[in-house]
Motif scaffolding. Structure first.
Motif, PDB file in Angstrom:
ATOM      1  N   THR A  18      86.944  -2.661 158.780  1.00 45.68           N
ATOM      2  CA  THR A  18      87.105  -1.230 159.053  1.00 45.68           C
ATOM      3  C   THR A  18      86.477  -0.894 160.392  1.00 45.68           C
ATOM      4  O   THR A  18      85.311  -1.188 160.634  1.00 45.68           O
ATOM      5  CB  THR A  18      86.453  -0.397 157.922  1.00 45.68           C
ATOM      6  OG1 THR A  18      87.145  -0.681 156.702  1.00 45.68           O
ATOM      7  CG2 THR A  18      86.527   1.087 158.215  1.00 45.68           C
ATOM      8  N   ASP A  19      87.277  -0.282 161.255  1.00 44.38           N
ATOM      9  CA  ASP A  19      86.790   0.100 162.577  1.00 44.38           C
ATOM     10  C   ASP A  19      86.072   1.434 162.567  1.00 44.38           C
ATOM     11  O   ASP A  19      85.205   1.685 163.402  1.00 44.38           O
ATOM     12  CB  ASP A  19      87.966   0.167 163.564  1.00 44.38           C
ATOM     13  CG  ASP A  19      88.625  -1.186 163.728  1.00 44.38           C
ATOM     14  OD1 ASP A  19      87.965  -2.103 164.238  1.00 44.38           O
ATOM     15  OD2 ASP A  19      89.797  -1.332 163.321  1.00 44.38           O
ATOM     16  N   GLU A  20      86.453   2.291 161.628  1.00 45.16           N
ATOM     17  CA  GLU A  20      85.877   3.633 161.605  1.00 45.16           C
ATOM     18  C   GLU A  20      85.862   4.147 160.164  1.00 45.16           C
ATOM     19  O   GLU A  20      86.799   3.911 159.398  1.00 45.16           O
ATOM     20  CB  GLU A  20      86.727   4.559 162.482  1.00 45.16           C
ATOM     21  CG  GLU A  20      86.214   5.957 162.607  1.00 45.16           C
ATOM     22  CD  GLU A  20      87.081   6.824 163.527  1.00 45.16           C
ATOM     23  OE1 GLU A  20      86.578   7.867 163.952  1.00 45.16           O
ATOM     24  OE2 GLU A  20      88.242   6.466 163.805  1.00 45.16           O
ATOM     25  N   VAL A  21      84.812   4.869 159.806  1.00 46.77           N
ATOM     26  CA  VAL A  21      84.718   5.548 158.514  1.00 46.77           C
ATOM     27  C   VAL A  21      84.606   7.040 158.805  1.00 46.77           C
ATOM     28  O   VAL A  21      83.770   7.456 159.604  1.00 46.77           O
ATOM     29  CB  VAL A  21      83.499   5.070 157.690  1.00 46.77           C
ATOM     30  CG1 VAL A  21      83.397   5.838 156.380  1.00 46.77           C
ATOM     31  CG2 VAL A  21      83.583   3.572 157.432  1.00 46.77           C
ATOM     32  N   VAL A  22      85.479   7.825 158.163  1.00 45.56           N
ATOM     33  CA  VAL A  22      85.552   9.253 158.441  1.00 45.56           C
ATOM     34  C   VAL A  22      85.438  10.032 157.143  1.00 45.56           C
ATOM     35  O   VAL A  22      86.118   9.720 156.167  1.00 45.56           O
ATOM     36  CB  VAL A  22      86.903   9.606 159.120  1.00 45.56           C
ATOM     37  CG1 VAL A  22      87.048  11.101 159.325  1.00 45.56           C
ATOM     38  CG2 VAL A  22      87.060   8.855 160.427  1.00 45.56           C
ATOM     39  N   TRP A  23      84.585  11.048 157.124  1.00 48.61           N
ATOM     40  CA  TRP A  23      84.520  11.972 155.997  1.00 48.61           C
ATOM     41  C   TRP A  23      85.565  13.058 156.240  1.00 48.61           C
ATOM     42  O   TRP A  23      85.671  13.598 157.331  1.00 48.61           O
ATOM     43  CB  TRP A  23      83.130  12.593 155.878  1.00 48.61           C
ATOM     44  CG  TRP A  23      83.156  13.927 155.189  1.00 48.61           C
ATOM     45  CD1 TRP A  23      82.931  15.140 155.776  1.00 48.61           C
ATOM     46  CD2 TRP A  23      83.441  14.200 153.815  1.00 48.61           C
ATOM     47  NE1 TRP A  23      83.059  16.143 154.854  1.00 48.61           N
ATOM     48  CE2 TRP A  23      83.379  15.589 153.627  1.00 48.61           C
ATOM     49  CE3 TRP A  23      83.763  13.405 152.718  1.00 48.61           C
ATOM     50  CZ2 TRP A  23      83.612  16.193 152.402  1.00 48.61           C
ATOM     51  CZ3 TRP A  23      83.990  14.014 151.496  1.00 48.61           C
ATOM     52  CH2 TRP A  23      83.906  15.390 151.352  1.00 48.61           C
ATOM     53  N   SER A  24      86.363  13.359 155.196  1.00 51.52           N
ATOM     54  CA  SER A  24      87.375  14.401 155.330  1.00 51.52           C
ATOM     55  C   SER A  24      87.452  15.234 154.055  1.00 51.52           C
ATOM     56  O   SER A  24      87.737  14.698 152.982  1.00 51.52           O
ATOM     57  CB  SER A  24      88.742  13.790 155.619  1.00 51.52           C
ATOM     58  OG  SER A  24      89.731  14.796 155.592  1.00 51.52           O
ATOM     59  N   SER A  25      87.245  16.515 154.188  1.00 54.77           N
ATOM     60  CA  SER A  25      87.374  17.411 153.037  1.00 54.77           C
ATOM     61  C   SER A  25      88.839  17.653 152.700  1.00 54.77           C
ATOM     62  O   SER A  25      89.151  18.254 151.679  1.00 54.77           O
ATOM     63  CB  SER A  25      86.668  18.742 153.319  1.00 54.77           C
ATOM     64  OG  SER A  25      87.270  19.386 154.424  1.00 54.77           O
ATOM     65  N   GLN A  26      89.748  17.165 153.537  1.00 57.03           N
ATOM     66  CA  GLN A  26      91.182  17.314 153.304  1.00 57.03           C
ATOM     67  C   GLN A  26      91.728  16.255 152.343  1.00 57.03           C
ATOM     68  O   GLN A  26      92.865  16.349 151.887  1.00 57.03           O
ATOM     69  CB  GLN A  26      91.949  17.222 154.631  1.00 57.03           C
ATOM     70  CG  GLN A  26      91.507  18.234 155.659  1.00 57.03           C
ATOM     71  CD  GLN A  26      91.690  19.663 155.187  1.00 57.03           C
ATOM     72  OE1 GLN A  26      92.741  20.041 154.697  1.00 57.03           O
ATOM     73  NE2 GLN A  26      90.638  20.454 155.302  1.00 57.03           N
ATOM     74  N   ILE A  27      90.914  15.244 152.053  1.00 51.86           N
ATOM     75  CA  ILE A  27      91.345  14.135 151.199  1.00 51.86           C
ATOM     76  C   ILE A  27      90.651  14.264 149.850  1.00 51.86           C
ATOM     77  O   ILE A  27      89.433  14.435 149.789  1.00 51.86           O
ATOM     78  CB  ILE A  27      91.023  12.781 151.865  1.00 51.86           C
ATOM     79  CG1 ILE A  27      91.871  12.643 153.131  1.00 51.86           C
ATOM     80  CG2 ILE A  27      91.256  11.624 150.910  1.00 51.86           C
ATOM     81  CD1 ILE A  27      91.558  11.442 153.958  1.00 51.86           C
ATOM     82  N   GLY A  28      91.429  14.184 148.786  1.00 48.50           N
ATOM     83  CA  GLY A  28      90.882  14.346 147.451  1.00 48.50           C
ATOM     84  C   GLY A  28      90.001  13.197 147.011  1.00 48.50           C
ATOM     85  O   GLY A  28      88.942  13.407 146.429  1.00 48.50           O
ATOM     86  N   THR A  29      90.428  11.980 147.275  1.00 40.70           N
ATOM     87  CA  THR A  29      89.657  10.813 146.831  1.00 40.70           C
ATOM     88  C   THR A  29      89.203  10.027 148.054  1.00 40.70           C
ATOM     89  O   THR A  29      88.222  10.370 148.675  1.00 40.70           O
ATOM     90  CB  THR A  29      90.499   9.929 145.881  1.00 40.70           C
ATOM     91  OG1 THR A  29      91.740   9.610 146.505  1.00 40.70           O
ATOM     92  CG2 THR A  29      90.748  10.614 144.553  1.00 40.70           C
ATOM     93  N   CYS A  30      89.930   8.971 148.392  1.00 36.22           N
ATOM     94  CA  CYS A  30      89.686   8.166 149.588  1.00 36.22           C
ATOM     95  C   CYS A  30      91.046   7.710 150.100  1.00 36.22           C
ATOM     96  O   CYS A  30      92.045   7.786 149.393  1.00 36.22           O
ATOM     97  CB  CYS A  30      88.831   6.942 149.266  1.00 36.22           C
ATOM     98  SG  CYS A  30      87.165   7.324 148.721  1.00 36.22           S
ATOM     99  N   ALA A  31      91.068   7.211 151.297  1.00 35.24           N
ATOM    100  CA  ALA A  31      92.315   6.699 151.867  1.00 35.24           C
ATOM    101  C   ALA A  31      91.957   5.669 152.936  1.00 35.24           C
ATOM    102  O   ALA A  31      90.827   5.635 153.428  1.00 35.24           O
ATOM    103  CB  ALA A  31      93.140   7.824 152.482  1.00 35.24           C
ATOM    104  N   VAL A  32      92.940   4.859 153.267  1.00 31.18           N
ATOM    105  CA  VAL A  32      92.767   3.899 154.355  1.00 31.18           C
ATOM    106  C   VAL A  32      94.040   3.949 155.191  1.00 31.18           C
ATOM    107  O   VAL A  32      95.136   4.137 154.668  1.00 31.18           O
ATOM    108  CB  VAL A  32      92.477   2.470 153.820  1.00 31.18           C
ATOM    109  CG1 VAL A  32      93.647   1.902 153.068  1.00 31.18           C
ATOM    110  CG2 VAL A  32      92.021   1.549 154.919  1.00 31.18           C
ATOM    111  N   GLY A  33      93.869   3.843 156.484  1.00 38.08           N
ATOM    112  CA  GLY A  33      95.022   3.877 157.376  1.00 38.08           C
ATOM    113  C   GLY A  33      94.843   2.915 158.524  1.00 38.08           C
ATOM    114  O   GLY A  33      93.718   2.566 158.883  1.00 38.08           O
ATOM    115  N   ILE A  34      95.971   2.506 159.075  1.00 33.03           N
ATOM    116  CA  ILE A  34      95.954   1.621 160.243  1.00 33.03           C
ATOM    117  C   ILE A  34      96.764   2.291 161.336  1.00 33.03           C
ATOM    118  O   ILE A  34      97.904   2.703 161.114  1.00 33.03           O
ATOM    119  CB  ILE A  34      96.559   0.244 159.928  1.00 33.03           C
ATOM    120  CG1 ILE A  34      95.782  -0.434 158.808  1.00 33.03           C
ATOM    121  CG2 ILE A  34      96.580  -0.625 161.179  1.00 33.03           C
ATOM    122  CD1 ILE A  34      96.406  -1.722 158.344  1.00 33.03           C
TER     123      ILE A  34
END
Length: 158
Positions: A18-34
Protein backbone atom coordinates in the motif's frame (compact mmCIF):
# COMPACT_ATOMS: atom_id res chain seq x y z
CA UNK A 1 0.38 6.90 6.92
CA UNK A 2 -1.78 6.03 9.96
CA UNK A 3 -0.33 3.30 12.14
CA UNK A 4 -2.16 0.05 11.41
CA UNK A 5 -1.40 -3.19 13.19
CA UNK A 6 -1.47 -6.24 10.95
CA UNK A 7 -2.28 -9.52 12.67
CA UNK A 8 -1.61 -11.88 9.79
CA UNK A 9 0.82 -12.37 6.96
CA UNK A 10 -1.94 -11.47 4.49
CA UNK A 11 -2.54 -8.07 6.04
CA UNK A 12 1.21 -7.50 6.44
CA UNK A 13 1.51 -8.06 2.68
CA UNK A 14 -1.38 -5.64 2.04
CA UNK A 15 0.26 -2.92 4.10
CA UNK A 16 3.63 -3.59 2.46
CA UNK A 17 2.24 -2.90 -1.04
CA UNK A 18 0.00 0.00 0.00
CA UNK A 19 1.40 3.34 -1.08
CA UNK A 20 -1.08 5.46 0.81
CA UNK A 21 -3.68 5.06 3.57
CA UNK A 22 -6.53 7.57 3.56
CA UNK A 23 -9.32 8.16 6.08
CA UNK A 24 -12.61 8.97 4.34
CA UNK A 25 -15.96 9.68 5.94
CA UNK A 26 -17.47 9.08 2.48
CA UNK A 27 -16.73 5.34 2.71
CA UNK A 28 -18.92 3.13 4.86
CA UNK A 29 -16.43 0.36 5.55
CA UNK A 30 -13.04 0.22 3.79
CA UNK A 31 -11.90 0.14 0.19
CA UNK A 32 -8.77 -0.37 -1.85
CA UNK A 33 -7.95 1.17 -5.19
CA UNK A 34 -5.16 1.22 -7.73
CA UNK A 35 -4.41 4.27 -9.80
CA UNK A 36 -1.35 4.59 -12.00
CA UNK A 37 0.17 1.54 -10.33
CA UNK A 38 -0.19 2.93 -6.80
CA UNK A 39 -2.34 1.16 -4.19
CA UNK A 40 -4.43 3.23 -1.81
CA UNK A 41 -6.23 1.82 1.21
CA UNK A 42 -9.27 3.84 2.26
CA UNK A 43 -10.48 3.53 5.84
CA UNK A 44 -14.12 4.47 6.34
CA UNK A 45 -16.65 4.98 9.10
CA UNK A 46 -16.82 1.32 10.14
CA UNK A 47 -13.04 1.28 10.62
CA UNK A 48 -13.36 4.09 13.14
CA UNK A 49 -16.32 2.37 14.78
CA UNK A 50 -14.19 -0.75 15.28
CA UNK A 51 -11.33 1.07 16.99
CA UNK A 52 -11.65 -1.14 20.09
CA UNK A 53 -12.08 -4.33 18.06
CA UNK A 54 -8.74 -5.30 16.49
CA UNK A 55 -10.14 -8.61 15.23
CA UNK A 56 -12.86 -6.82 13.22
CA UNK A 57 -10.25 -4.44 11.82
CA UNK A 58 -8.11 -7.41 10.83
CA UNK A 59 -11.08 -8.93 8.97
CA UNK A 60 -11.66 -5.62 7.15
CA UNK A 61 -8.01 -5.54 6.09
CA UNK A 62 -8.16 -9.16 4.93
CA UNK A 63 -11.23 -8.34 2.88
CA UNK A 64 -9.40 -5.48 1.14
CA UNK A 65 -6.29 -7.63 0.68
CA UNK A 66 -8.37 -10.18 -1.22
CA UNK A 67 -9.72 -7.47 -3.53
CA UNK A 68 -6.19 -6.31 -4.26
CA UNK A 69 -4.37 -9.64 -4.51
CA UNK A 70 -7.12 -11.35 -6.53
CA UNK A 71 -6.96 -8.50 -9.05
CA UNK A 72 -10.64 -7.66 -8.76
CA UNK A 73 -10.24 -4.16 -10.17
CA UNK A 74 -8.35 -5.41 -13.22
CA UNK A 75 -10.68 -8.39 -13.71
CA UNK A 76 -13.71 -6.12 -13.93
CA UNK A 77 -12.68 -5.48 -17.52
CA UNK A 78 -15.41 -3.73 -19.51
CA UNK A 79 -18.24 -4.63 -17.13
CA UNK A 80 -20.28 -1.46 -16.81
CA UNK A 81 -21.98 -2.02 -13.44
CA UNK A 82 -19.23 -1.41 -10.90
CA UNK A 83 -21.56 -1.93 -7.93
CA UNK A 84 -22.70 -5.33 -9.23
CA UNK A 85 -19.08 -6.34 -9.88
CA UNK A 86 -18.08 -5.38 -6.34
CA UNK A 87 -21.05 -7.31 -4.96
CA UNK A 88 -19.91 -10.45 -6.84
CA UNK A 89 -16.33 -10.03 -5.60
CA UNK A 90 -17.53 -9.47 -2.04
CA UNK A 91 -19.54 -12.72 -2.13
CA UNK A 92 -16.41 -14.60 -3.20
CA UNK A 93 -14.32 -12.97 -0.46
CA UNK A 94 -16.87 -13.68 2.25
CA UNK A 95 -17.00 -17.32 1.16
CA UNK A 96 -13.35 -17.74 2.13
CA UNK A 97 -13.06 -18.93 5.74
CA UNK A 98 -10.07 -16.66 6.45
CA UNK A 99 -12.37 -13.61 6.21
CA UNK A 100 -14.99 -13.89 8.94
CA UNK A 101 -17.58 -11.43 7.66
CA UNK A 102 -19.74 -11.99 10.76
CA UNK A 103 -17.05 -10.30 12.88
CA UNK A 104 -17.30 -7.22 10.63
CA UNK A 105 -21.11 -7.27 10.75
CA UNK A 106 -21.04 -7.36 14.55
CA UNK A 107 -19.40 -3.92 14.65
CA UNK A 108 -22.58 -2.31 13.33
CA UNK A 109 -25.89 -3.97 14.21
CA UNK A 110 -28.04 -4.41 11.12
CA UNK A 111 -25.10 -4.47 8.71
CA UNK A 112 -25.43 -7.34 6.23
CA UNK A 113 -22.45 -7.96 3.99
CA UNK A 114 -22.85 -9.69 0.65
CA UNK A 115 -22.55 -13.50 0.61
CA UNK A 116 -23.47 -16.11 -1.98
CA UNK A 117 -26.31 -17.23 0.27
CA UNK A 118 -27.75 -13.72 0.41
CA UNK A 119 -27.39 -13.27 -3.34
CA UNK A 120 -29.32 -16.50 -3.94
CA UNK A 121 -32.29 -15.00 -2.07
CA UNK A 122 -32.59 -12.41 -4.86
CA UNK A 123 -30.99 -14.31 -7.73
CA UNK A 124 -31.79 -18.05 -7.43
CA UNK A 125 -29.46 -18.92 -10.32
CA UNK A 126 -26.39 -17.69 -8.41
CA UNK A 127 -23.98 -20.35 -7.20
CA UNK A 128 -20.55 -20.40 -5.60
CA UNK A 129 -18.42 -19.38 -8.56
CA UNK A 130 -15.83 -16.79 -9.60
CA UNK A 131 -17.10 -13.20 -9.75
CA UNK A 132 -17.14 -13.26 -13.56
CA UNK A 133 -19.64 -16.14 -13.54
CA UNK A 134 -21.80 -14.67 -10.77
CA UNK A 135 -21.91 -11.30 -12.57
CA UNK A 136 -23.11 -13.01 -15.77
CA UNK A 137 -25.73 -15.02 -13.86
CA UNK A 138 -27.12 -11.87 -12.21
CA UNK A 139 -27.09 -10.01 -15.52
CA UNK A 140 -28.91 -12.89 -17.19
CA UNK A 141 -31.43 -13.05 -14.34
CA UNK A 142 -32.18 -9.33 -14.68
CA UNK A 143 -32.61 -9.63 -18.45
CA UNK A 144 -35.12 -12.42 -17.80
CA UNK A 145 -37.01 -10.11 -15.43
CA UNK A 146 -35.95 -11.81 -12.19
CA UNK A 147 -33.94 -10.84 -9.16
CA UNK A 148 -33.79 -7.78 -7.09
CA UNK A 149 -35.61 -7.45 -3.75
CA UNK A 150 -33.91 -6.63 -0.47
CA UNK A 151 -31.83 -3.77 -1.85
CA UNK A 152 -30.24 -5.67 -4.73
CA UNK A 153 -30.66 -4.27 -8.26
CA UNK A 154 -33.48 -5.71 -10.32
CA UNK A 155 -37.17 -6.34 -9.89
CA UNK A 156 -39.10 -9.42 -8.84
CA UNK A 157 -37.39 -12.68 -7.84
CA UNK A 158 -40.21 -14.72 -9.39
Amino acid sequence: MPKIKAQSRLTQELLAVTDEVVWSSQIGTCAVGIKEGRATLYLGKLWRQARSNPHAREMMLRHEAFHLFLGHEERRGDRKDKQRWNMCCDAAIHHDPTVDFRVIEAVQPGLELITYERLVESYPSVCVAPPEVVYALIESSQQDGGGGPDGFPGSDCG
